[in-house]
Design a protein around this motif. Structure first.
Motif, mmCIF file in Angstrom:
data_model
loop_
_atom_site.group_PDB
_atom_site.id
_atom_site.type_symbol
_atom_site.label_atom_id
_atom_site.label_comp_id
_atom_site.label_asym_id
_atom_site.label_seq_id
_atom_site.Cartn_x
_atom_site.Cartn_y
_atom_site.Cartn_z
ATOM 1 N N SER A 45 0.885 -0.804 -0.021
ATOM 2 C CA SER A 45 0.145 -0.132 -0.170
ATOM 3 C C SER A 45 0.901 1.407 0.468
ATOM 4 N N ARG A 46 0.027 1.925 -0.397
ATOM 5 C CA ARG A 46 1.413 3.826 -0.159
ATOM 6 C C ARG A 46 1.479 3.666 1.409
ATOM 7 N N THR A 47 0.393 3.821 1.986
ATOM 8 C CA THR A 47 1.309 3.798 3.615
ATOM 9 C C THR A 47 1.670 2.811 4.294
ATOM 10 N N TYR A 49 1.628 -0.001 6.220
ATOM 11 C CA TYR A 49 0.687 -0.731 7.273
ATOM 12 C C TYR A 49 1.529 -1.769 7.920
ATOM 13 N N THR A 79 -7.518 -0.404 -4.467
ATOM 14 C CA THR A 79 -7.492 1.686 -3.943
ATOM 15 C C THR A 79 -8.442 1.734 -4.102
ATOM 16 N N SER A 80 -7.826 2.762 -4.098
ATOM 17 C CA SER A 80 -9.086 4.326 -3.930
ATOM 18 C C SER A 80 -9.570 3.819 -5.723
ATOM 19 N N SER A 107 -15.742 0.365 -6.824
ATOM 20 C CA SER A 107 -17.484 0.707 -6.924
ATOM 21 C C SER A 107 -18.092 1.271 -7.697
ATOM 22 N N SER A 215 -14.585 6.710 2.656
ATOM 23 C CA SER A 215 -14.217 8.363 2.186
ATOM 24 C C SER A 215 -14.432 9.658 0.768
HETATM 25 P P1 NAP Z 1 -10.866 4.281 -0.258
HETATM 26 O O1 NAP Z 1 -10.880 5.860 0.213
HETATM 27 O O2 NAP Z 1 -11.428 3.791 -1.991
HETATM 28 O O3 NAP Z 1 -9.385 3.961 -1.060
HETATM 29 C C1 NAP Z 1 -8.573 4.032 -0.042
HETATM 30 C C2 NAP Z 1 -6.953 2.824 -0.250
HETATM 31 O O4 NAP Z 1 -7.378 3.735 -1.510
HETATM 32 C C3 NAP Z 1 -6.411 2.997 0.304
HETATM 33 O O5 NAP Z 1 -5.466 1.725 0.463
HETATM 34 C C4 NAP Z 1 -5.296 4.028 -0.184
HETATM 35 O O6 NAP Z 1 -3.643 3.957 0.507
HETATM 36 C C5 NAP Z 1 -5.675 3.795 -1.669
HETATM 37 N N1 NAP Z 1 -4.969 5.244 -2.273
HETATM 38 C C6 NAP Z 1 -6.018 6.928 -2.091
HETATM 39 N N2 NAP Z 1 -5.180 6.531 -2.585
HETATM 40 C C7 NAP Z 1 -4.210 6.881 -3.397
HETATM 41 C C8 NAP Z 1 -2.268 7.271 -4.177
HETATM 42 N N3 NAP Z 1 -2.752 8.585 -4.676
HETATM 43 N N4 NAP Z 1 -1.815 6.569 -4.407
HETATM 44 C C9 NAP Z 1 -1.678 5.246 -3.729
HETATM 45 N N5 NAP Z 1 -3.139 4.174 -2.986
HETATM 46 C C10 NAP Z 1 -3.544 4.989 -2.915
HETATM 47 O O7 NAP Z 1 -11.593 3.788 0.626
HETATM 48 P P2 NAP Z 1 -11.937 1.758 0.718
HETATM 49 O O8 NAP Z 1 -13.546 2.053 1.668
HETATM 50 O O9 NAP Z 1 -10.996 1.195 1.989
HETATM 51 O O10 NAP Z 1 -12.362 1.207 -0.287
HETATM 52 C C11 NAP Z 1 -11.406 0.782 -1.526
HETATM 53 C C12 NAP Z 1 -11.842 0.866 -2.908
HETATM 54 O O11 NAP Z 1 -13.326 -0.408 -2.537
HETATM 55 C C13 NAP Z 1 -12.641 1.603 -3.672
HETATM 56 O O12 NAP Z 1 -11.907 1.407 -4.860
HETATM 57 C C14 NAP Z 1 -13.995 1.216 -3.492
HETATM 58 O O13 NAP Z 1 -14.923 1.913 -4.293
HETATM 59 C C15 NAP Z 1 -14.259 -0.043 -3.424
HETATM 60 N N6 NAP Z 1 -15.148 -0.687 -1.871
HETATM 61 C C16 NAP Z 1 -15.291 0.309 -1.103
HETATM 62 C C17 NAP Z 1 -16.268 -0.693 -0.572
HETATM 63 C C18 NAP Z 1 -16.460 0.355 1.203
HETATM 64 O O14 NAP Z 1 -17.954 -0.711 1.511
HETATM 65 N N7 NAP Z 1 -15.464 0.782 2.157
HETATM 66 C C19 NAP Z 1 -17.803 -1.651 -1.167
HETATM 67 C C20 NAP Z 1 -17.497 -2.291 -1.869
HETATM 68 C C21 NAP Z 1 -15.974 -1.679 -2.788
HETATM 69 P P3 NAP Z 1 -3.466 3.889 1.274
HETATM 70 O O15 NAP Z 1 -3.840 3.671 2.774
HETATM 71 O O16 NAP Z 1 -1.434 3.178 0.997
HETATM 72 O O17 NAP Z 1 -3.153 5.412 2.146
#
Ligand code: NAP
Length: 260
Positions: A45-47, A49, A79-80, A107, A215
């Motif tokens: 991951s970027r951060t 962990y 990732t996002s 998503s 987020s």
């Molecule tokens: P998110 O804010 O959509 O994504 C967070 C993730 O993206 C973290 O791992 C973060 O890495 C990474 N990230 C963000 N900006 C970045 C950058 N500039 N460079 C590299 N990595 C970056 O929150 P999430 O809830 O964890 O969702 C992750 C994925 O799952 C998304 O695509 C979302 O659409 C999908 N999803 C989420 C849910 C839900 O309920 N949350 C449900 C279904 C699908 P770091 O943590 O290392 O900073």
């Protein structure tokens, strides 16, 4: 793309080695559940962990090259939406040592399909998925929760019902993006639970909480990378205006009646 409930799916027959890219909220949630299901996970991951991963017994790779070379059966992209392109384009994917199934969980669906097909070597399989649950709704496991997927490029055929990525994004704009938008609007309004909640109002409070637990990157990704979302936002605005106009019309009718 398929819509299926895992209640009808068998338990995994095989323990898989799953590499997770993006160990944020959703990546962590998936890792914890997959470990319980008997799979082996590792993450990058970027951060950093490292500490959290140490507690979870998940090897964490600060360097992406050993991660790619770590004999993954599956690489799970968590990732996002907004960072997907940047993340994948920065990975030296030619370092992959074996055929690997790439699975994304974003998503929105047309966008990751296009990016994955563009960046991955031809011999890598691609499965685009959208788990219709999150850390809250899936906290007791995801057995009865739906998952949508398209076998974009999968050589090992299994039983699946197809739905295109385009259809996914159309439906998701009118359902998931809409509920996130309304949840965010309710948050802007600052609605809170009261001492006299109706069931419907409780649903609104839950909607607000669930939308703001995710987020803003996630929310804006649903908008920016789903070409159907903008139309739904306009539909929402127009429908709001229509309802408002009906109310105002009724009010002026009532006022003119009472002034007679
Ligand atoms: P998110 O804010 O959509 O994504 C967070 C993730 O993206 C973290 O791992 C973060 O890495 C990474 N990230 C963000 N900006 C970045 C950058 N500039 N460079 C590299 N990595 C970056 O929150 P999430 O809830 O964890 O969702 C992750 C994925 O799952 C998304 O695509 C979302 O659409 C999908 N999803 C989420 C849910 C839900 O309920 N949350 C449900 C279904 C699908 P770091 O943590 O290392 O900073």
């Amino acid at each position: 793309m398929s819509s299926s409930s895992s209640s009808s799916s068998p338990l995994p027959l095989q323990s898989l080695k799953i590499g997770i890219v993006g160990f944020g909220t959703f990546g962590q949630f998936l890792a914890k559940t997959m470990i319980k299901q008997g799979h082996t996970t590792r993450a990058t991951s970027r951060t950093d962990y490292s500490q959290l991963c140490h507690q979870l017994d998940v090897p964490f790779f600060r360097d992406v090259i050993p991660f790619l070379e770590a004999d993954n059966d599956v690489i799970l992209i968590c990732t996002s939406i907004l960072s997907l392109s940047e993340v994948l384009n920065s990975m030296p994917l030619h370092r992959l040592k074996r055929q690997t199934l790439f699975v994304d969980v974003l998503s929105v669906k047309e966008h990751p399909r296009n990016v994955l097909l563009q960046v991955l070597p031809e011999n890598m399989d691609v499965l685009c998925t959208h788990p219709m649950f999150g850390p809250e709704s899936g906290k007791n496991g995801w057995r009865d929760l739906p998952l949508v997927y398209e076998k974009v490029r999968v050589r090992n055929e299994t039983r699946m019902v197809e739905m295109s990525c385009e259809e996914h994004d159309k439906v998701a704009a009118r359902s998931q993006f809409l509920s996130h938008s309304i949840g965010r609007i309710l948050a802007e309004m600052g609605i809170e639970s009261t001492s006299m909640n109706t069931k419907s109002f409780e649903t609104l409070v839950k909607l607000k909480e669930s939308a703001t637990n995710d987020s803003f990157d996630l929310f804006s990704g649903l908008f920016i990378h789903n070409r159907f979302a903008q139309q739904e936002l306009m539909n929402l605005e127009q429908s709001f205006e229509k309802v408002k106009q009906r109310l105002l019309k009724k009010m002026s009718e009532q006022q003119s009646l009472s002034s007679v």
